[in-house]
Structure formats: C-alpha cells, structure tokens
Design a protein around this motif. Sequence first.
Motif, PDB file in Angstrom:
ATOM      1  N   PRO A 176     -26.627  26.569  62.546  1.00  0.00           N
ATOM      2  CA  PRO A 176     -25.552  27.555  62.466  1.00  0.00           C
ATOM      3  C   PRO A 176     -24.957  27.810  63.851  1.00  0.00           C
ATOM      4  O   PRO A 176     -25.644  27.738  64.864  1.00  0.00           O
ATOM      5  CB  PRO A 176     -26.256  28.812  61.932  1.00  0.00           C
ATOM      6  CG  PRO A 176     -27.699  28.613  62.261  1.00  0.00           C
ATOM      7  CD  PRO A 176     -27.934  27.128  62.251  1.00  0.00           C
ATOM      8  N   ALA A 177     -23.694  28.067  63.866  1.00  0.00           N
ATOM      9  CA  ALA A 177     -23.012  28.333  65.135  1.00  0.00           C
ATOM     10  C   ALA A 177     -23.559  29.628  65.721  1.00  0.00           C
ATOM     11  O   ALA A 177     -23.768  30.605  65.003  1.00  0.00           O
ATOM     12  CB  ALA A 177     -21.510  28.449  64.912  1.00  0.00           C
ATOM     13  N   PRO A 178     -23.826  29.640  67.010  1.00  0.00           N
ATOM     14  CA  PRO A 178     -24.350  30.861  67.614  1.00  0.00           C
ATOM     15  C   PRO A 178     -23.302  31.971  67.574  1.00  0.00           C
ATOM     16  O   PRO A 178     -22.099  31.716  67.675  1.00  0.00           O
ATOM     17  CB  PRO A 178     -24.667  30.457  69.056  1.00  0.00           C
ATOM     18  CG  PRO A 178     -23.845  29.242  69.304  1.00  0.00           C
ATOM     19  CD  PRO A 178     -23.660  28.568  67.974  1.00  0.00           C
ATOM     20  N   ALA A 179     -23.798  33.176  67.390  1.00  0.00           N
ATOM     21  CA  ALA A 179     -22.887  34.320  67.356  1.00  0.00           C
ATOM     22  C   ALA A 179     -22.283  34.507  68.748  1.00  0.00           C
ATOM     23  O   ALA A 179     -22.966  34.335  69.760  1.00  0.00           O
ATOM     24  CB  ALA A 179     -23.645  35.577  66.952  1.00  0.00           C
TER      25      ALA A 179
END
Length: 120
Positions: free
Chosen positions: A57-60
């Motif tokens: 998942p893309a990092p926040a």
Amino acid sequence: MSKKDRPPLTGLSSDDDLARIRAYGLSRGFLPTDTTASPPAAPVTIAATPVTISPAPAPAPVVRPAPTKPWQAMFPDYLIEELRQAAAREGTAQKVIVMRALRAAGCRVDDIDLQDLRRR
C-alpha cells in the motif's frame, strides 16, 4: 599443517564420492545440475503452492508543519503575563495562542501549525 602439506584442491577423488554427494543432495530435495546424474534414491516431491504478491500500500503522506522564521515583537508587560498564564492554563505554547488569534483575525494558519509539537 602448512599450505605446502595440504593436498591440492583439484576435486573429488572418485566417482563413488560424486555418487554419494549426488544421492545426498537429491535426498534433501536439491535438483541435479548434471543430466548424467544417477536416479534419486527416493522420489523427490516438491509441492508448488501459489504465491500471491499484492503491491504494497502507498504510504500515507506525512504532514509536517511549515518552516518557521524567528519574529520578535514588543508587547506590554500585562499582555505578556496574561499570555503566559493562558498558555499554562491550556497546557500549550504561547505561540499556539497567538496563532489562533491570528487565524481568528483572518490570517491563514494551517491546522498542523497550530499543534505544539513539543508537547505530545
């Protein structure tokens, strides 16, 4: 034993040694690299399990306060004392109280800049 007394490292001495090494490797599940290798002592079964790899998942995004510059102002003593007491009462920095007042006056102040990052 010195280097001169050691036997040369030219390889294995007999076909019997190679056969024993091949048999051991096959019994451990290693695949033969030589097509002339003897058949395995026991059948080797390798169970293939499907592996699903999902993308990470893309990092926040990290929200950071804006860079700051020092600013000095001269205020009456009573105002400084009142500001100090208000900051102590609220458990925040005097800067936060001043920035809230500037926001109330119509200046743009981002929410992240209103947090006192020294007190978490």
